[in-house]
Design an enzyme around this catalytic site. Structure first.
Site, PDB file in Angstrom:
ATOM      1  N   ASP A  27      27.203  69.949  26.286  1.00 22.75           N
ATOM      2  CA  ASP A  27      28.415  70.073  26.553  1.00 22.75           C
ATOM      3  C   ASP A  27      28.873  71.285  27.250  1.00 22.75           C
ATOM      4  OD1 ASP A  27      29.814  70.605  24.681  1.00 22.75           O
ATOM      5  OD2 ASP A  27      30.943  70.267  24.912  1.00 22.75           O
TER       6      ASP A  27
ATOM      7  N   ASP B 213      25.184  64.678  18.752  1.00 24.49           N
ATOM      8  CA  ASP B 213      26.599  64.392  19.125  1.00 24.49           C
ATOM      9  C   ASP B 213      27.760  63.231  20.057  1.00 24.49           C
ATOM     10  OD1 ASP B 213      26.875  66.427  17.631  1.00 24.49           O
ATOM     11  OD2 ASP B 213      27.369  67.328  19.087  1.00 24.49           O
TER      12      ASP B 213
ATOM     13  N   ARG C 104      29.830  55.551  -8.804  1.00 27.36           N
ATOM     14  CA  ARG C 104      30.164  56.647  -8.518  1.00 27.36           C
ATOM     15  C   ARG C 104      30.895  56.188  -7.153  1.00 27.36           C
ATOM     16  NH1 ARG C 104      25.709  60.987 -10.109  1.00 27.36           N
ATOM     17  NH2 ARG C 104      27.076  61.557 -11.957  1.00 27.36           N
TER      18      ARG C 104
HETATM   19  O1  F6P Z   1      26.098  69.939  18.613  1.00 22.32           O
HETATM   20  C1  F6P Z   1      25.285  69.479  17.161  1.00 22.32           C
HETATM   21  C2  F6P Z   1      25.943  70.112  16.178  1.00 22.32           C
HETATM   22  O2  F6P Z   1      24.707  70.114  15.931  1.00 22.32           O
HETATM   23  C3  F6P Z   1      27.623  69.721  15.497  1.00 22.32           C
HETATM   24  O3  F6P Z   1      27.058  68.232  15.399  1.00 22.32           O
HETATM   25  C4  F6P Z   1      27.371  70.656  14.578  1.00 22.32           C
HETATM   26  O4  F6P Z   1      28.770  70.468  14.254  1.00 22.32           O
HETATM   27  C5  F6P Z   1      27.045  72.099  15.372  1.00 22.32           C
HETATM   28  O5  F6P Z   1      26.187  71.862  16.110  1.00 22.32           O
HETATM   29  C6  F6P Z   1      26.134  72.950  14.400  1.00 22.32           C
HETATM   30  O6  F6P Z   1      26.019  74.202  15.419  1.00 22.32           O
HETATM   31  P1  F6P Z   1      25.384  75.157  14.432  1.00 22.32           P
HETATM   32  O7  F6P Z   1      23.918  74.762  14.631  1.00 22.32           O
HETATM   33  O8  F6P Z   1      25.519  76.610  15.280  1.00 22.32           O
HETATM   34  O9  F6P Z   1      25.891  75.515  13.212  1.00 22.32           O
END
Ligand code: F6P
Length: 373
Positions: free
Chosen positions: A113, A137, A172
């Site tokens: 996005d 995502d 668990r």
């Molecule tokens: O948008 C992809 C993603 O992996 C998300 O699922 C996650 O919240 C974010 O990027 C993590 O970002 P970074 O790689 O900056 O830790």
């Protein structure tokens, strides 16, 4: 003699399995079908801003279909409208001037996005751009799938299968935290594929009493283990988002994480069973793409090349009703696609007795009654 088509290519935002498959597909189809020249920008928009390019030949992209990551590199901080390395300055006009100086007919931007929002603004300023939807995502508007998602779901599903056996042996409660930002697609799909007992996603505010009821209900029927999948953007009722860190130099500064442990602490004070949490993190983005993602990435890439060859800019390639199409970038920019409650996957999960931690959505089930019927 007609001028050869010259096309720029960049991969922006967080990486996802299938990026190299798109790079291969865009480059090969532009060379083979349109006799074009392909110029790769290194590290996403950072390469466009700092003027780092690399010509991509047919040989350069051979043998990369199955490879994770991106041979061009990527960056999820470089926004030409707010460039972190120059105190948040707007360098968009320089970026457009640079692209023009390279003689580019168009630019293909592969990303999520953030990349689509930047692309839309650059297109409005006159840069001819085509977007390709990438993200584990699966939260981009106007496309039912982004590439990378299927691979992430496979990785989480495998983790759930493995955690099932150890959860059963030790009786668990196992909590598995997935990525996904503000959308619950990864947790939902992997939760259904992996037979989770509870799937907790950002779209539904979680009622802790309901989670406890499900765990205790299972115990009362002799099922002394429970598998809970929780997406990183989920909130417990009355609680806040779990923010793992804030990156001030990033256009999207919040990094989510840690809600699994918050849930663990809450559950430990309310149930007798031991509770463990596994945070899967970046492993969900790594490694080779699944066959589905390879096919989707290849299809997206060649479709994007066709759009560029026809001069159809300001659009993002999309998958709708299983078919390749394209939509205006403006339809995608600055929006997020969330899981709707009427989603057939949510409904299927409910039908098999999975709980979303929301009492109104839970189908109550007593296995002893079913056995007698
Ligand atoms: O948008 C992809 C993603 O992996 C998300 O699922 C996650 O919240 C974010 O990027 C993590 O970002 P970074 O790689 O900056 O830790």
């Amino acid at each position: 003699m007609a001028k050869r088509l010259r096309v720029g290519l960049l991969t922006g935002g967080g990486d996802a399995p299938g990026l190299n498959a798109v790079i291969r597909s865009v480059t090969k189809s532009l060379i083979l079908r349109h006799d074009a020249e392909v110029i790769g920008f290194e590290d996403g928009f950072l390469g466009l801003i700092t003027q780092r390019i690399r010509q991509l030949s047919y040989e350069d992209v051979s043998g990369i279909l199955t490879r994770g990551g991106t041979i061009l590199g990527t960056n999820n901080k470089a926004n030409p409208f707010k460039f972190y390395k120059r105190g948040g300055a707007d360098v968009s006009a320089q970026v457009i001037a640079y692209a023009r100086s390279l003689g580019l007919d168009g630019l293909i931007a592969v990303g999520g996005d953030g990349t689509m929002s930047i692309s839309n603004r650059l297109h409005e300023m006159g840069l001819p751009i085509v977007g390709v939807p990438k993200t584990i995502d699966n939260d981009l508007m106007a496309t039912e799938r982004t590439f990378g998602f299927d691979t992430a779901v496979s990785i989480v599903t495998e983790a759930l299968d493995r955690l099932h056996t150890t959860a059963q042996s030790h009786q668990r409660v196992m909590i598995v935290e997935t990525m996904g930002r503000y959308a619950g697609w990864i947790a939902l799909h992997a939760g259904v594929a992996g037979g989770a007992d509870l799937i907790l996603i950002p779209e539904f505010e979680v009622d802790l009493d309901e989670v406890v009821r499900v765990v205790k209900n299972r115990e009362s029927f002799g099922r002394s283990f429970t598998i809970i999948v929780i997406a990183e953007g989920t909130r417990l009722q009355g609680g806040a988002l779990s923010v793992e860190r804030t990156l001030d130099d990033s256009p999207d500064p919040i990094r989510l994480g840690g809600i699994g442990r918050v849930l663990q602490v809450e559950l430990e004070s309310r149930i007798k069973s031991e509770v463990r949490t596994t945070i899967l993190g970046h492993v969900q983005r790594g490694g080779t793409p699944t066959p589905y993602d390879r096919i989707l990435a290849t299809s997206f890439g060649s479709y994007a090349a066709d759009l560029v060859s026809r001069g159809e800019y300001g659009r993002m390639v999309a998958l709708q009703s299983g078919r390749m199409t394209s939509v205006p970038l403006a339809e995608v920019a600055d929006r997020v696609r969330l899981v709707p409650v009427e989603s057939s996957t949510v409904q299927a999960a409910l039908a098999v007795g999975t709980s979303f931690g929301v009492p109104e959505l839970t189908v109550r089930f007593d296995p002893s009654q079913a056995a007698e019927a």
